[in-house]
Enzyme design. Structure first.
Site, PDB file in Angstrom:
ATOM      1  N   ARG A   1      10.881  -6.434  -3.153  1.00 13.60           N
ATOM      2  CA  ARG A   1       9.747  -5.595  -2.767  1.00 13.60           C
ATOM      3  C   ARG A   1       9.214  -6.139  -1.446  1.00 13.60           C
ATOM      4  O   ARG A   1       8.972  -7.352  -1.328  1.00 13.60           O
ATOM      5  CB  ARG A   1       8.662  -5.679  -3.847  1.00 13.60           C
ATOM      6  CG  ARG A   1       7.323  -5.105  -3.434  1.00 13.60           C
ATOM      7  CD  ARG A   1       7.223  -3.630  -3.757  1.00 13.60           C
ATOM      8  NE  ARG A   1       5.989  -3.060  -3.260  1.00 13.60           N
ATOM      9  CZ  ARG A   1       5.910  -1.864  -2.660  1.00 13.60           C
ATOM     10  NH1 ARG A   1       6.992  -1.106  -2.524  1.00 13.60           N
ATOM     11  NH2 ARG A   1       4.771  -1.398  -2.248  1.00 13.60           N
ATOM     12  N   ILE A   2       9.064  -5.271  -0.467  1.00 11.75           N
ATOM     13  CA  ILE A   2       8.410  -5.681   0.775  1.00 11.75           C
ATOM     14  C   ILE A   2       7.045  -5.032   0.739  1.00 11.75           C
ATOM     15  O   ILE A   2       6.912  -3.811   0.899  1.00 11.75           O
ATOM     16  CB  ILE A   2       9.260  -5.277   1.987  1.00 11.75           C
ATOM     17  CG1 ILE A   2      10.553  -6.106   1.943  1.00 11.75           C
ATOM     18  CG2 ILE A   2       8.502  -5.527   3.287  1.00 11.75           C
ATOM     19  CD1 ILE A   2      11.593  -5.695   2.921  1.00 11.75           C
ATOM     20  N   HIS A   3       6.049  -5.846   0.432  1.00 15.62           N
ATOM     21  CA  HIS A   3       4.716  -5.332   0.117  1.00 15.62           C
ATOM     22  C   HIS A   3       3.766  -5.636   1.270  1.00 15.62           C
ATOM     23  O   HIS A   3       3.665  -6.771   1.720  1.00 15.62           O
ATOM     24  CB  HIS A   3       4.214  -6.009  -1.165  1.00 15.62           C
ATOM     25  CG  HIS A   3       3.011  -5.356  -1.753  1.00 15.62           C
ATOM     26  ND1 HIS A   3       3.080  -4.268  -2.609  1.00 15.62           N
ATOM     27  CD2 HIS A   3       1.694  -5.618  -1.604  1.00 15.62           C
ATOM     28  CE1 HIS A   3       1.877  -3.904  -2.961  1.00 15.62           C
ATOM     29  NE2 HIS A   3       1.000  -4.691  -2.369  1.00 15.62           N
TER      30      HIS A   3
ATOM     31  N   GLU B   1      -2.273  -5.716   6.667  1.00 15.35           N
ATOM     32  CA  GLU B   1      -3.333  -4.933   6.018  1.00 15.35           C
ATOM     33  C   GLU B   1      -3.517  -3.563   6.699  1.00 15.35           C
ATOM     34  O   GLU B   1      -3.460  -3.456   7.933  1.00 15.35           O
ATOM     35  CB  GLU B   1      -4.623  -5.760   6.076  1.00 15.35           C
ATOM     36  CG  GLU B   1      -5.865  -5.081   5.583  1.00 15.35           C
ATOM     37  CD  GLU B   1      -5.822  -4.670   4.125  1.00 15.35           C
ATOM     38  OE1 GLU B   1      -5.795  -3.451   3.878  1.00 15.35           O
ATOM     39  OE2 GLU B   1      -5.806  -5.534   3.245  1.00 15.35           O
TER      40      GLU B   1
ATOM     41  N   ARG C   1      -1.658  -0.837   6.809  1.00 14.85           N
ATOM     42  CA  ARG C   1      -0.493  -0.392   7.591  1.00 14.85           C
ATOM     43  C   ARG C   1      -0.537  -0.941   9.010  1.00 14.85           C
ATOM     44  O   ARG C   1      -0.160  -0.272   9.973  1.00 14.85           O
ATOM     45  CB  ARG C   1      -0.375   1.137   7.621  1.00 14.85           C
ATOM     46  CG  ARG C   1       0.434   1.700   6.477  1.00 14.85           C
ATOM     47  CD  ARG C   1       0.632   3.218   6.569  1.00 14.85           C
ATOM     48  NE  ARG C   1      -0.012   3.871   5.473  1.00 14.85           N
ATOM     49  CZ  ARG C   1      -1.042   4.692   5.571  1.00 14.85           C
ATOM     50  NH1 ARG C   1      -1.530   5.010   6.744  1.00 14.85           N
ATOM     51  NH2 ARG C   1      -1.575   5.204   4.501  1.00 14.85           N
TER      52      ARG C   1
ATOM     53  N   ASP D   1       1.308   4.605  11.209  1.00 10.21           N
ATOM     54  CA  ASP D   1       1.868   3.390  10.610  1.00 10.21           C
ATOM     55  C   ASP D   1       2.181   2.403  11.728  1.00 10.21           C
ATOM     56  O   ASP D   1       3.082   2.643  12.534  1.00 10.21           O
ATOM     57  CB  ASP D   1       3.150   3.749   9.829  1.00 10.21           C
ATOM     58  CG  ASP D   1       3.653   2.603   8.965  1.00 10.21           C
ATOM     59  OD1 ASP D   1       3.249   1.455   9.207  1.00 10.21           O
ATOM     60  OD2 ASP D   1       4.448   2.884   8.047  1.00 10.21           O
TER      61      ASP D   1
ATOM     62  N   ARG E   1       3.021  -0.852  11.373  1.00  3.75           N
ATOM     63  CA  ARG E   1       3.650  -2.081  10.885  1.00  3.75           C
ATOM     64  C   ARG E   1       4.886  -2.462  11.706  1.00  3.75           C
ATOM     65  O   ARG E   1       5.599  -1.619  12.208  1.00  3.75           O
ATOM     66  CB  ARG E   1       4.046  -1.923   9.407  1.00  3.75           C
ATOM     67  CG  ARG E   1       2.849  -1.980   8.493  1.00  3.75           C
ATOM     68  CD  ARG E   1       3.209  -1.693   7.070  1.00  3.75           C
ATOM     69  NE  ARG E   1       3.544  -0.286   6.868  1.00  3.75           N
ATOM     70  CZ  ARG E   1       3.807   0.239   5.681  1.00  3.75           C
ATOM     71  NH1 ARG E   1       3.781  -0.508   4.602  1.00  3.75           N
ATOM     72  NH2 ARG E   1       4.084   1.524   5.582  1.00  3.75           N
TER      73      ARG E   1
ATOM     74  N   LYS F   1      10.677   2.937   5.757  1.00  7.59           N
ATOM     75  CA  LYS F   1      10.705   1.479   5.640  1.00  7.59           C
ATOM     76  C   LYS F   1      12.156   1.007   5.554  1.00  7.59           C
ATOM     77  O   LYS F   1      12.558   0.060   6.237  1.00  7.59           O
ATOM     78  CB  LYS F   1       9.931   1.060   4.380  1.00  7.59           C
ATOM     79  CG  LYS F   1       9.668  -0.407   4.255  1.00  7.59           C
ATOM     80  CD  LYS F   1       9.048  -0.736   2.883  1.00  7.59           C
ATOM     81  CE  LYS F   1       7.554  -0.842   2.896  1.00  7.59           C
ATOM     82  NZ  LYS F   1       6.975  -1.247   1.603  1.00  7.59           N
TER      83      LYS F   1
HETATM   84  N1  LIG Z   1      -4.689   2.687   7.555  1.00 15.42           N
HETATM   85  C1  LIG Z   1      -4.639   2.870   6.241  1.00 15.42           C
HETATM   86  N2  LIG Z   1      -3.891   2.025   5.513  1.00 15.42           N
HETATM   87  C2  LIG Z   1      -3.835   2.239   4.201  1.00 15.42           C
HETATM   88  C3  LIG Z   1      -4.505   3.290   3.561  1.00 15.42           C
HETATM   89  N3  LIG Z   1      -4.246   3.236   2.233  1.00 15.42           N
HETATM   90  C4  LIG Z   1      -3.429   2.161   2.075  1.00 15.42           C
HETATM   91  N4  LIG Z   1      -3.188   1.562   3.242  1.00 15.42           N
HETATM   92  C5  LIG Z   1      -2.326   0.425   3.544  1.00 15.42           C
HETATM   93  O1  LIG Z   1      -1.007   0.881   3.420  1.00 15.42           O
HETATM   94  C6  LIG Z   1      -0.152  -0.241   3.198  1.00 15.42           C
HETATM   95  C7  LIG Z   1       0.845   0.169   2.122  1.00 15.42           C
HETATM   96  O2  LIG Z   1       1.580   1.229   2.636  1.00 15.42           O
HETATM   97  P1  LIG Z   1       1.925   2.518   1.840  1.00 15.42           P
HETATM   98  O3  LIG Z   1       1.997   3.641   2.836  1.00 15.42           O
HETATM   99  O4  LIG Z   1       0.980   2.671   0.661  1.00 15.42           O
HETATM  100  O5  LIG Z   1       3.320   2.261   1.197  1.00 15.42           O
HETATM  101  P2  LIG Z   1       4.658   1.743   1.869  1.00 15.42           P
HETATM  102  O6  LIG Z   1       4.591   0.242   1.909  1.00 15.42           O
HETATM  103  O7  LIG Z   1       4.915   2.435   3.161  1.00 15.42           O
HETATM  104  O8  LIG Z   1       5.740   2.281   0.860  1.00 15.42           O
HETATM  105  P3  LIG Z   1       6.103   1.765  -0.593  1.00 15.42           P
HETATM  106  O9  LIG Z   1       7.133   0.690  -0.375  1.00 15.42           O
HETATM  107  O10 LIG Z   1       6.645   2.929  -1.305  1.00 15.42           O
HETATM  108  O11 LIG Z   1       4.818   1.224  -1.189  1.00 15.42           O
HETATM  109  C8  LIG Z   1      -1.056  -1.408   2.854  1.00 15.42           C
HETATM  110  O12 LIG Z   1      -1.116  -2.261   3.986  1.00 15.42           O
HETATM  111  C9  LIG Z   1      -2.414  -0.748   2.627  1.00 15.42           C
HETATM  112  O13 LIG Z   1      -3.493  -1.583   2.986  1.00 15.42           O
HETATM  113  C10 LIG Z   1      -5.279   4.171   4.362  1.00 15.42           C
HETATM  114  O14 LIG Z   1      -5.862   5.147   3.908  1.00 15.42           O
HETATM  115  N5  LIG Z   1      -5.315   3.918   5.698  1.00 15.42           N
END
Ligand SMILES: Nc1nc2c(ncn2[C@@H]2O[C@H](COP(=O)(O)OP(=O)(O)OP(=O)(O)O)[C@@H](O)[C@H]2O)c(=O)[nH]1
Ligand SMILES: [Zn+2]
Length: 201
Positions: free
Chosen positions: A49-51, A92, A94, A126, A128, A154
């Site tokens: 998992r890349i969290h 944090e 995205r 996004d 990141r 991703k």
């Molecule tokens: N800018 C912003 N960031 C958010 C919001 N809700 C969650 N995040 C951030 O989104 C990031 C997680 O990304 P996600 O888009 O939920 O999921 P993902 O990592 O792209 O995809 P998965 O691997 O499926 O979880 C974390 O850093 C959260 O803090 C939001 O409304 N706005």
């Protein structure tokens, strides 16, 4: 190399005992953590998992998103398999940071969706950057990943960096009335592969 390995220790959790590895990201002035279980070296692809950090969802029980549930589910899946890895990246919001995420949430409280809110603040949807992963993967001796994610962008970003992702494993959990619109936006605008009927085609 801008990401430096610092130290490892045990991390007992409700799902089992992980090994916790700390890395210092000198370029972004961040401290990243990797949790591993079992032998993650070797030719067999590693469940991964890349969290991305979400203080509100991971630590403060927020129902605005699905992050906390996804993190717990990943730890559970890895413990069941007895082998796997979680990269907990300090990206944090995205990549926009916690205080900007709070600003984005404020705009969402007033009707914007998650993408519109970022754009109104002058950010991309996004922000990141996954280049920090490679030194950590190399240090840990991981060859290939089977990745728990719903985000095909991703997977693509990682493959473009040369990270070997052999398989995408769906990781849908944590849906609730407070995050239903957010999940629909992730599906509609960010391309996440979510199959709840309310998220549309
Ligand atoms: N800018 C912003 N960031 C958010 C919001 N809700 C969650 N995040 C951030 O989104 C990031 C997680 O990304 P996600 O888009 O939920 O999921 P993902 O990592 O792209 O995809 P998965 O691997 O499926 O979880 C974390 O850093 C959260 O803090 C939001 O409304 N706005
Ligand atoms: Zn979240």
């Amino acid at each position: 190399m801008t990401v430096k390995y610092i130290e490892s220790s045990k991390l007992p959790t409700p799902w089992g005992i992980f090994e916790m590895h700390g890395f210092e990201d000198l370029e972004h002035d961040k401290e990243h953590v990797v949790l591993s279980m079992g032998d993650i070296t070797g030719d067999e692809p590693v469940l991964a998992r890349i969290h991305s950090e979400c203080l509100t969802g991971d630590a403060l029980f927020s129902l605005r998103c699905d992050c906390g549930a996804q993190l717990q589910a990943a730890m559970h899946r890895i413990a069941q398999e007895g082998r796997g890895v979680i990269f907990y990246l300090r990206q944090e919001g995205r990549g926009i940071g916690l205080l900007n995420k709070i600003k984005a949430y404020r705009l969402q409280d007033k009707g914007a969706d998650t993408v519109e809110a970022n754009e109104q603040l002058g950010f991309g949807a996004d922000m990141r950057d996954y280049t920090i992963l490679q030194p950590m993967i190399d240090h840990l001796g991981i060859k290939e990943l089977k990745l728990m994610t719903n985000n095909p962008r991703k997977v693509k970003a990682l493959q473009e960096l040369g990270v070997n992702v052999t398989e995408r494993l769906s990781h849908q959990t944590g849906r609730n009335p407070h995050n239903a619109k957010y999940l629909s936006t992730k599906k509609g605008k960010l391309g996440h592969l979510l199959d709840h009927p309310e998220d549309g085609e």
